[in-house]
Design a protein around this motif. Structure first.
Motif, PDB file in Angstrom:
ATOM      1  N   ALA A  48       0.811  -1.209   0.000  1.00  9.46           N
ATOM      2  CA  ALA A  48       0.000   0.000   0.000  1.00  9.46           C
ATOM      3  C   ALA A  48       0.848   1.263   0.000  1.00  9.46           C
ATOM      4  O   ALA A  48       0.386   2.320  -0.451  1.00  9.46           O
ATOM      5  N   ASP A  49       2.086   1.194   0.501  1.00  9.87           N
ATOM      6  CA  ASP A  49       2.985   2.352   0.480  1.00  9.87           C
ATOM      7  C   ASP A  49       3.960   2.285  -0.696  1.00  9.87           C
ATOM      8  O   ASP A  49       5.050   2.853  -0.635  1.00  9.87           O
ATOM      9  N   ASN A  50       3.544   1.593  -1.769  1.00 10.71           N
ATOM     10  CA  ASN A  50       4.262   1.586  -3.056  1.00 10.71           C
ATOM     11  C   ASN A  50       5.676   1.013  -2.948  1.00 10.71           C
ATOM     12  O   ASN A  50       6.632   1.562  -3.500  1.00 10.71           O
ATOM     13  N   VAL A  51       5.827  -0.080  -2.235  1.00 15.92           N
ATOM     14  CA  VAL A  51       7.103  -0.782  -2.149  1.00 15.92           C
ATOM     15  C   VAL A  51       6.973  -2.105  -2.898  1.00 15.92           C
ATOM     16  O   VAL A  51       6.041  -2.885  -2.649  1.00 15.92           O
ATOM     17  N   LEU A  52       7.889  -2.352  -3.833  1.00 14.71           N
ATOM     18  CA  LEU A  52       7.877  -3.587  -4.601  1.00 14.71           C
ATOM     19  C   LEU A  52       8.553  -4.693  -3.803  1.00 14.71           C
ATOM     20  O   LEU A  52       9.702  -4.553  -3.386  1.00 14.71           O
ATOM     21  N   VAL A  53       7.840  -5.793  -3.594  1.00 17.77           N
ATOM     22  CA  VAL A  53       8.377  -6.925  -2.849  1.00 17.77           C
ATOM     23  C   VAL A  53       8.206  -8.189  -3.686  1.00 17.77           C
ATOM     24  O   VAL A  53       7.318  -8.275  -4.536  1.00 17.77           O
ATOM     25  N   GLN A  54       9.065  -9.132  -3.429  1.00 14.35           N
ATOM     26  CA  GLN A  54       8.972 -10.446  -4.067  1.00 14.35           C
ATOM     27  C   GLN A  54       8.672 -11.472  -2.992  1.00 14.35           C
ATOM     28  O   GLN A  54       9.448 -11.652  -2.047  1.00 14.35           O
ATOM     29  N   MET A  80      -1.831  -3.806   2.449  1.00 13.02           N
ATOM     30  CA  MET A  80      -1.014  -3.608   3.639  1.00 13.02           C
ATOM     31  C   MET A  80       0.232  -2.812   3.306  1.00 13.02           C
ATOM     32  O   MET A  80       0.730  -2.850   2.175  1.00 13.02           O
ATOM     33  N   GLU A  81       0.732  -2.083   4.305  1.00 11.89           N
ATOM     34  CA  GLU A  81       2.020  -1.414   4.164  1.00 11.89           C
ATOM     35  C   GLU A  81       3.146  -2.407   4.465  1.00 11.89           C
ATOM     36  O   GLU A  81       2.919  -3.491   5.010  1.00 11.89           O
ATOM     37  N   LEU A  82       4.361  -1.998   4.089  1.00 10.63           N
ATOM     38  CA  LEU A  82       5.495  -2.913   4.210  1.00 10.63           C
ATOM     39  C   LEU A  82       5.707  -3.361   5.654  1.00 10.63           C
ATOM     40  O   LEU A  82       5.967  -4.536   5.918  1.00 10.63           O
ATOM     41  N   ASP A  83       5.612  -2.438   6.605  1.00 11.80           N
ATOM     42  CA  ASP A  83       5.806  -2.804   8.012  1.00 11.80           C
ATOM     43  C   ASP A  83       4.771  -3.828   8.462  1.00 11.80           C
ATOM     44  O   ASP A  83       5.077  -4.735   9.240  1.00 11.80           O
ATOM     45  N   GLU A  84       3.542  -3.687   7.983  1.00 13.13           N
ATOM     46  CA  GLU A  84       2.493  -4.643   8.345  1.00 13.13           C
ATOM     47  C   GLU A  84       2.764  -6.016   7.729  1.00 13.13           C
ATOM     48  O   GLU A  84       2.495  -7.045   8.359  1.00 13.13           O
ATOM     49  N   VAL A  85       3.286  -6.032   6.518  1.00  6.38           N
ATOM     50  CA  VAL A  85       3.616  -7.310   5.885  1.00  6.38           C
ATOM     51  C   VAL A  85       4.686  -8.040   6.695  1.00  6.38           C
ATOM     52  O   VAL A  85       4.621  -9.259   6.895  1.00  6.38           O
ATOM     53  N   GLN A  86       5.675  -7.284   7.201  1.00  6.40           N
ATOM     54  CA  GLN A  86       6.755  -7.906   7.958  1.00  6.40           C
ATOM     55  C   GLN A  86       6.312  -8.350   9.341  1.00  6.40           C
ATOM     56  O   GLN A  86       6.721  -9.410   9.835  1.00  6.40           O
ATOM     57  N   SER A  87       5.475  -7.551   9.993  1.00 11.69           N
ATOM     58  CA  SER A  87       5.113  -7.823  11.388  1.00 11.69           C
ATOM     59  C   SER A  87       3.882  -8.716  11.523  1.00 11.69           C
ATOM     60  O   SER A  87       3.739  -9.411  12.532  1.00 11.69           O
ATOM     61  N   ASN A  88       2.981  -8.707  10.538  1.00 12.50           N
ATOM     62  CA  ASN A  88       1.739  -9.477  10.628  1.00 12.50           C
ATOM     63  C   ASN A  88       1.728 -10.634   9.634  1.00 12.50           C
ATOM     64  O   ASN A  88       0.722 -10.889   8.971  1.00 12.50           O
ATOM     65  N   ARG A  89       2.852 -11.319   9.536  1.00 17.52           N
ATOM     66  CA  ARG A  89       2.946 -12.388   8.546  1.00 17.52           C
ATOM     67  C   ARG A  89       1.984 -13.526   8.858  1.00 17.52           C
ATOM     68  O   ARG A  89       1.398 -14.125   7.958  1.00 17.52           O
ATOM     69  N   SER A  90       1.811 -13.850  10.142  1.00 18.41           N
ATOM     70  CA  SER A  90       0.903 -14.950  10.497  1.00 18.41           C
ATOM     71  C   SER A  90      -0.534 -14.629  10.094  1.00 18.41           C
ATOM     72  O   SER A  90      -1.256 -15.490   9.580  1.00 18.41           O
ATOM     73  N   ALA A  91      -0.964 -13.382  10.333  1.00 20.61           N
ATOM     74  CA  ALA A  91      -2.322 -12.990   9.930  1.00 20.61           C
ATOM     75  C   ALA A  91      -2.469 -13.018   8.416  1.00 20.61           C
ATOM     76  O   ALA A  91      -3.505 -13.430   7.878  1.00 20.61           O
ATOM     77  N   LEU A  92      -1.429 -12.596   7.705  1.00 18.10           N
ATOM     78  CA  LEU A  92      -1.463 -12.621   6.245  1.00 18.10           C
ATOM     79  C   LEU A  92      -1.560 -14.055   5.734  1.00 18.10           C
ATOM     80  O   LEU A  92      -2.322 -14.345   4.796  1.00 18.10           O
ATOM     81  N   ILE A  93      -0.823 -14.971   6.337  1.00 17.38           N
ATOM     82  CA  ILE A  93      -0.877 -16.378   5.923  1.00 17.38           C
ATOM     83  C   ILE A  93      -2.275 -16.946   6.141  1.00 17.38           C
ATOM     84  O   ILE A  93      -2.817 -17.675   5.290  1.00 17.38           O
ATOM     85  N   LEU A 145      13.194  -7.728  -0.773  1.00 19.16           N
ATOM     86  CA  LEU A 145      13.125  -6.330  -1.182  1.00 19.16           C
ATOM     87  C   LEU A 145      14.276  -6.023  -2.123  1.00 19.16           C
ATOM     88  O   LEU A 145      15.316  -6.697  -2.103  1.00 19.16           O
ATOM     89  N   ASP A 146      14.102  -4.978  -2.934  1.00 22.93           N
ATOM     90  CA  ASP A 146      15.208  -4.543  -3.780  1.00 22.93           C
ATOM     91  C   ASP A 146      16.259  -3.834  -2.933  1.00 22.93           C
ATOM     92  O   ASP A 146      16.004  -3.438  -1.789  1.00 22.93           O
TER      93      ASP A 146
END
Length: 301
Positions: free
Chosen positions: A91-97, A138-151, A179-180
């Motif tokens: 959501a904060d325009n960060v490209l992730v793989q 989600m924003e990048l910080d949320e992706v990193q911290s809420n991985r269990s909820a995302l799964i 991340l790049d």
């Protein structure tokens, strides 16, 4: 009996044996085709004239020979899709793989066989779309911290998508979020700045606590000093009251006796000092001794 009759009889007897043999072969073949033993980890899909007839479970099963035919043998063991990577934008325009892996089981083979051709490819495509959609919320910080909820969210959405295929998704995993290099450098700078800020806050809190403890120590010392003064004042007041009571009981002579006694004690203490070989006495020192002994004598009489 003629030879023709003998040959006819042999032919008739031999033909009966052939018929019996053919019947036995037919029965054996029917049993062989009609009995199906399905292994524990499989299910068999049976067709009759090209249409679904039944699904055979583990154990001994019976089908109609020559009419029913096992077309598909499907394993019901848990399977793992190959690890797949897909790009997503937060959501904060960060490209992730994102590297994902999915585990599933086939519960209803008839749906899997007749509704989808490449089940692994279909699940992989579904997972990729769901991952991109969820990470985009989600924003990048949320992706990193809420991985269990995302799964959990990804697993639930995949289950809903593949329900019509007779598949149960047993587990979904996000193995890594890459991340790049530019984003990594920016995050490292942010992390270092946050550590420096926390260090400054900790140091400031330490100085503040030291000042508070010093103030508490000074306050405690002042309280103890005031307490000591109060006790000393109480003692002096008690001594004054005692002297006043003695004067009131014995008159002026008691007071004069106390004064003379104090003078004598002071002279004795002066004589005990180190290096005092010569003692200088005031002119009325002997009078103080005389007064003290006189009053003591008078008190004894």
């Amino acid at each position: 009996m003629e030879i023709d009759d003998i040959l006819a009889e042999i032919f008739l007897n031999g033909g009966g044996n052939i018929v019996i043999l053919l019947i036995a072969i037919f029965i054996i073949l029917s049993i062989f085709l009609g009995v199906r033993i399905v292994p524990q980890a499989e299910k068999h899909v049976v067709e009759r004239f090209g249409r679904l007839r039944a699904v055979l479970g583990p154990g001994i099963n019976f089908i109609v020979p020559f009419l029913d035919k096992v077309r598909h043998k499907v394993s019901i063991l848990e399977r793992q899709l190959p690890t797949s990577s897909q790009d997503a934008i937060t959501a904060d325009n960060v490209l992730v793989q994102v590297d994902t892996s999915v585990f599933y089981r086939i519960l209803e083979p008839e749906k899997t066989v007749y509704r989808i051709r490449d089940v692994d490819g279909a699940i992989a495509t579904t997972v990729a779309g769901i991952v991109r959609a969820e990470i985009g919320k989600m924003e990048l910080d949320e992706v990193q911290s809420n991985r269990s909820a995302l799964i959990s969210t990804i697993k639930s959405n995949v289950e809903d998508a593949v329900d019509d295929w007779g598949i149960q998704v047993t587990r979904a995993e996000i193995l890594d979020v890459n991340l790049d290099q530019q984003t990594r450098d920016a995050m490292l700078q942010q992390l270092n700045a946050e550590r420096a800020r926390r260090a400054q806050v900790t140091e400031a809190e330490g100085r503040k606590r030291a000042v508070e403890l010093a103030a508490d120590a000074q306050l405690y010392a002042a309280e103890q000093e005031a307490k000591a003064r109060r006790i000393s004042s109480d003692a002096e007041a008690y001594a004054t009251q005692t002297v006043a009571a003695a004067i009131a009981a014995n008159g002026l002579e008691a007071a004069q006796y106390q004064v003379a006694l104090k003078q004598v004690e002071a002279l004795v203490a002066l004589g005990k000092g180190e290096g005092k070989q010569t003692i200088v006495l005031p002119a009325n020192a002997m009078d103080a001794f005389a007064d003290a002994f006189g009053m003591l004598k008078g008190r004894k009489t």
